[in-house]
Enzyme design. Sequence first.
Site, short mmCIF file in Angstrom:
data_model
loop_
_atom_site.label_atom_id
_atom_site.label_comp_id
_atom_site.label_asym_id
_atom_site.label_seq_id
_atom_site.Cartn_x
_atom_site.Cartn_y
_atom_site.Cartn_z
N SER A 8 46.12 37.94 44.38
CA SER A 8 46.33 38.73 43.39
C SER A 8 45.82 38.14 41.96
O SER A 8 45.13 38.88 41.23
CB SER A 8 47.84 39.24 43.04
OG SER A 8 48.55 38.28 42.55
N ASN A 9 46.01 36.95 41.92
CA ASN A 9 45.21 36.32 40.56
C ASN A 9 43.87 36.35 40.63
O ASN A 9 43.27 36.47 39.76
CB ASN A 9 45.88 34.72 40.47
CG ASN A 9 47.33 34.81 39.92
OD1 ASN A 9 47.32 35.36 38.58
ND2 ASN A 9 48.31 34.42 40.38
N LEU A 85 46.58 25.73 47.79
CA LEU A 85 47.67 25.32 48.19
C LEU A 85 47.26 23.69 48.63
O LEU A 85 48.16 22.78 48.57
CB LEU A 85 48.68 25.65 49.44
CG LEU A 85 48.94 27.00 49.13
CD1 LEU A 85 49.82 27.67 50.27
CD2 LEU A 85 50.06 26.94 47.95
N HIS A 104 50.84 27.69 37.84
CA HIS A 104 52.02 27.43 38.80
C HIS A 104 53.07 28.42 38.24
O HIS A 104 53.08 28.70 37.05
CB HIS A 104 52.32 25.96 38.41
CG HIS A 104 53.25 25.55 39.16
ND1 HIS A 104 53.43 25.09 40.57
CD2 HIS A 104 54.79 25.67 38.81
CE1 HIS A 104 54.60 24.85 40.81
NE2 HIS A 104 55.38 25.08 39.97
N GLU A 174 52.06 36.01 35.14
CA GLU A 174 50.81 35.21 35.39
C GLU A 174 49.64 36.02 35.07
O GLU A 174 48.72 35.50 34.70
CB GLU A 174 50.91 34.79 36.92
CG GLU A 174 51.78 33.54 37.25
CD GLU A 174 51.88 33.30 38.67
OE1 GLU A 174 50.61 33.17 39.10
OE2 GLU A 174 52.76 33.36 39.49
C1 GRF Z 1 50.91 32.28 42.09
O1 GRF Z 1 52.33 32.49 42.03
C2 GRF Z 1 50.63 31.05 41.66
O2 GRF Z 1 51.36 30.60 40.42
C3 GRF Z 1 50.81 30.02 42.52
O3 GRF Z 1 50.44 30.90 43.96
C4 GRF Z 1 50.60 32.15 43.83
C5 GRF Z 1 49.33 32.91 44.24
O4 GRF Z 1 49.35 34.26 44.15
N1 GRF Z 1 49.84 29.03 42.44
P1 GRF Z 1 48.27 35.16 44.52
O5 GRF Z 1 47.79 34.72 45.75
O6 GRF Z 1 47.31 35.10 43.44
O7 GRF Z 1 48.72 36.52 44.30
#
Ligand code: GRF
Length: 204
Positions: A8-9, A85, A104, A174
């Site tokens: 999603s980010n 990760l 994070h 975020e």
């Molecule tokens: C987010 O909560 C970010 O802070 C962490 O991993 C998650 C990723 O979410 N590092 P997405 O895959 O971007 O939805």
Amino acid sequence: MLASGGGSNFRNLHRHLQESGLKGQIVLLISDRSGSGAADDAEDNGIPVAVIPPKAYPTTANFGEALLSSLQAHSTDLVVLAGYLKKIPVNVVEKYANRILNIHPSLLPAFGGKGMYGLRVHQAVFNAGVHFSGATVHLVNNEYDAGPVLLQQAVNIRDCNSPEEIARRVLAEEHRLFPKALDIMLDHEISIEGSRVKIKENIQ
Ligand code: GRF
């Protein structure tokens, strides 16, 4: 951009760059595994995808070399970890010193470090009974979640009844914070003084 998960980010930053007139461009999506939501979405948007699994390499340094060769083949000058990760190898951190961003889902240095990812973070926050969590965008160094903080936003979670509810609230934040951090990296020079990030003049 590097991502392992749902992405999603990744999607949010991609949209932000398109809407803000493409002052930066996502030239490559690297995932440590095939079939991640981020990789699928990158493919749908014509963004090159490289799947680079750490276990395919005999050493961490070899894994780093594979990352570097992909990054350099696409003339990457900023690396953005959006739900990635795996630990970034030292040779990549050195090559892209202060040019790697991570997000994070807590107010670092609280609730960070090795093994603290995804719902584990929000479960620990929930168990601790704190009233505020948040999101942190930081520069990546050689320790998990320990690099200098670029941007941070607190989120009031006092009325949250589950780790999942905290996760939803923090993720929404975020999605506001990461584009701002990206804009800083695209528009400004930064320097590091001790543990603090100093944002210098506008370079546009
Ligand atoms: C987010 O909560 C970010 O802070 C962490 O991993 C998650 C990723 O979410 N590092 P997405 O895959 O971007 O939805």
